[in-house]
Design an enzyme around this catalytic site. Sequence first.
Site, PDB file in Angstrom:
ATOM      1  N   ASP A  44       1.063  -1.401   0.342  1.00  0.00           N
ATOM      2  CA  ASP A  44      -0.277   0.939   0.023  1.00  0.00           C
ATOM      3  C   ASP A  44       0.764   0.980   0.122  1.00  0.00           C
ATOM      4  O   ASP A  44       1.821   1.498   0.744  1.00  0.00           O
ATOM      5  CB  ASP A  44      -0.358  -0.171   0.819  1.00  0.00           C
ATOM      6  CG  ASP A  44      -1.682   1.136   1.078  1.00  0.00           C
ATOM      7  OD1 ASP A  44      -1.431   2.437   0.885  1.00  0.00           O
ATOM      8  OD2 ASP A  44      -2.760   1.152   2.017  1.00  0.00           O
ATOM      9  N   TYR A  51      -3.330   9.644   0.280  1.00  0.00           N
ATOM     10  CA  TYR A  51      -3.337   8.579   1.372  1.00  0.00           C
ATOM     11  C   TYR A  51      -2.770   8.297   1.427  1.00  0.00           C
ATOM     12  O   TYR A  51      -2.863   7.201   1.445  1.00  0.00           O
ATOM     13  CB  TYR A  51      -5.377   8.557   2.087  1.00  0.00           C
ATOM     14  CG  TYR A  51      -5.216   8.359   3.277  1.00  0.00           C
ATOM     15  CD1 TYR A  51      -4.998   9.938   3.620  1.00  0.00           C
ATOM     16  CD2 TYR A  51      -4.994   7.142   4.446  1.00  0.00           C
ATOM     17  CE1 TYR A  51      -5.132   9.997   4.989  1.00  0.00           C
ATOM     18  CE2 TYR A  51      -5.166   7.760   5.897  1.00  0.00           C
ATOM     19  CZ  TYR A  51      -5.222   9.003   6.276  1.00  0.00           C
ATOM     20  OH  TYR A  51      -5.037   9.138   7.579  1.00  0.00           O
ATOM     21  N   TYR A 106       0.616   0.741  14.567  1.00  0.00           N
ATOM     22  CA  TYR A 106      -0.520   0.665  13.344  1.00  0.00           C
ATOM     23  C   TYR A 106      -0.415   1.165  12.593  1.00  0.00           C
ATOM     24  O   TYR A 106       0.235   2.152  12.276  1.00  0.00           O
ATOM     25  CB  TYR A 106      -1.748   0.220  14.540  1.00  0.00           C
ATOM     26  CG  TYR A 106      -2.719   0.398  13.753  1.00  0.00           C
ATOM     27  CD1 TYR A 106      -3.079  -1.090  13.571  1.00  0.00           C
ATOM     28  CD2 TYR A 106      -3.576   1.121  12.632  1.00  0.00           C
ATOM     29  CE1 TYR A 106      -3.877  -1.279  12.009  1.00  0.00           C
ATOM     30  CE2 TYR A 106      -4.515   1.033  12.197  1.00  0.00           C
ATOM     31  CZ  TYR A 106      -4.641  -0.322  11.656  1.00  0.00           C
ATOM     32  OH  TYR A 106      -5.945  -0.836  10.620  1.00  0.00           O
ATOM     33  N   LYS A 116      -3.640  -3.556   7.839  1.00  0.00           N
ATOM     34  CA  LYS A 116      -3.519  -4.939   8.387  1.00  0.00           C
ATOM     35  C   LYS A 116      -2.689  -4.851   7.191  1.00  0.00           C
ATOM     36  O   LYS A 116      -2.098  -4.745   6.794  1.00  0.00           O
ATOM     37  CB  LYS A 116      -5.059  -5.079   8.254  1.00  0.00           C
ATOM     38  CG  LYS A 116      -5.484  -6.000   9.281  1.00  0.00           C
ATOM     39  CD  LYS A 116      -4.995  -6.838  10.239  1.00  0.00           C
ATOM     40  CE  LYS A 116      -5.714  -7.009  11.410  1.00  0.00           C
ATOM     41  NZ  LYS A 116      -5.192  -7.270  12.211  1.00  0.00           N
TER      42      LYS A 116
HETATM   43  C1  F6R Z   1      -8.118  -1.161   7.872  1.00  0.00           C
HETATM   44  C2  F6R Z   1      -7.436   0.613   7.082  1.00  0.00           C
HETATM   45  C3  F6R Z   1      -9.282   0.988   8.260  1.00  0.00           C
HETATM   46  C4  F6R Z   1      -7.898   2.241   8.514  1.00  0.00           C
HETATM   47  C5  F6R Z   1      -9.027   3.156   8.849  1.00  0.00           C
HETATM   48  C6  F6R Z   1      -7.970   4.302   9.153  1.00  0.00           C
HETATM   49  O1  F6R Z   1      -6.687  -2.628   7.480  1.00  0.00           O
HETATM   50  O2  F6R Z   1      -6.823   0.453   6.262  1.00  0.00           O
HETATM   51  O3  F6R Z   1      -9.489   0.779   7.809  1.00  0.00           O
HETATM   52  O4  F6R Z   1      -7.264   1.808   9.556  1.00  0.00           O
HETATM   53  O5  F6R Z   1      -9.480   3.920   7.748  1.00  0.00           O
HETATM   54  O6  F6R Z   1      -7.066   4.432   9.320  1.00  0.00           O
HETATM   55  P1  F6R Z   1      -5.727   6.071   9.792  1.00  0.00           P
HETATM   56  O7  F6R Z   1      -5.758   5.838  10.794  1.00  0.00           O
HETATM   57  O8  F6R Z   1      -4.861   6.138   8.505  1.00  0.00           O
HETATM   58  O9  F6R Z   1      -6.934   6.937   9.913  1.00  0.00           O
HETATM   59 MG    MG Z   2      -3.833   1.813   3.044  1.00  0.00          MG
HETATM   60 MG    MG Z   3      -4.566  -2.254   1.652  1.00  0.00          MG
END
Ligand code: F6R
Ligand code: MG
Ligand code: MG
Length: 371
Positions: free
Chosen positions: A18, A97, A235, A238
């Site tokens: 990603d 993003y 974190y 995934k």
């Molecule tokens: C799960 C995933 C999304 C992000 C969620 C929050 O693998 O990628 O569900 O965890 O959109 O993202 P942030 O913390 O980047 O705003």
């Molecule tokens: Mg992502």
């Molecule tokens: Mg992904």
Amino acid sequence: MITVLRNGMVTISAIKADIGGYPGHHSVHPELIKTAEKKLLKAKKDKTLIDFRVLACGDDLQLIMTHKKGVDSKKIHKLAWDTFIAGTAVAKKMKLYGAGQDLLADAFSSNIRGMGPGIAEMEIKERKSEPIVIFMADKTESGAWNFPLYKVFADPFNTAGLVVSPKVSKGYNFEIFDLHKKKKVIMDAPKEIYSILALIGASERYVVKRIFSKEGEIGAVTSTESLHEISGGKYIGKDDPVMIVRAQGAFPALGEVIEPFAFPFLVKGWMRGSHHGPFMPTSFAQSTPSRFDGPPRVIAAGFQLANGKLIGPVDLFDDPSYDRARQKSNIVADYLRMHGPFEPARLGLDEMEYTTLPDVLNKLKKRFKSI
Ligand code: F6R
Ligand code: MG
Ligand code: MG
């Protein structure tokens, strides 16, 4: 142009990362695919690669490459890394993003393993005809392949060949990784299926890495890299794993290889990597986790190899026979969502260790008094 394979050996490398989503963690921008294709085309022209395809699953960019350099080739891994770096530059320009999110090392050293991207590679002696399926997932972890691999290579209720075909009924050896203890074990199916299940039913810790025929031919390989571990406990999201499976002949038939996905079994991941969700099989175009950042998606790209050339892909879940699995996924998703933040829709506390929840809980620590 037909490539002649020396010793008939060819390596298939599926490497994914990603490197920026759009919007949010939803999908891969077409510009990133174009950038990667340009890089890999150059490598095909200078004969580093025999062939390649660039695909996307959710917000993960998927490099599928064939070559003669074997698994863990520095040259191939560096090519993948440089491709992700080039894509990240484009992602940053568009302010996509999480641009470069999975690239967790400053510079390439000798192997892309441990640097963030997920890798599944196998070196094979190409058969007279070589059908393969590359599965790609978004919003889930590598243990998600345990259930289908067991069904395909060990369950006669899934794979008729285990009953009907003398070649397939010999069974397979499962190489299982203990991700916590960094150990591996090889187990025999059908002889040890109960013990295999004792391990791989715990899919967060024990994952099937490879499957071999009893003659020692590789039949499947998965990516098992953990972003959480590589990042030192932060974190990142995934791992969104990939898997390569060979089909037909001494291996299960194509239809047997994709049959387990007609049941949208539960996997870990979904919103913030913190929930159980149904694993929804979709077409390439619909591998776009939308509702509650999901539900987790899986796509299947079918190829024939011809002297290392990739004939395909065929979008295997773009088929009405998977409509019911998608409908059922939506029903399961509705049901799980009704639980909101409550377990077991939300993952158990142990697994939440890998998410951003501990930061929240830590803030409350001081307020606790003894009972
Ligand atoms: C799960 C995933 C999304 C992000 C969620 C929050 O693998 O990628 O569900 O965890 O959109 O993202 P942030 O913390 O980047 O705003
Ligand atoms: Mg992502
Ligand atoms: Mg992904």
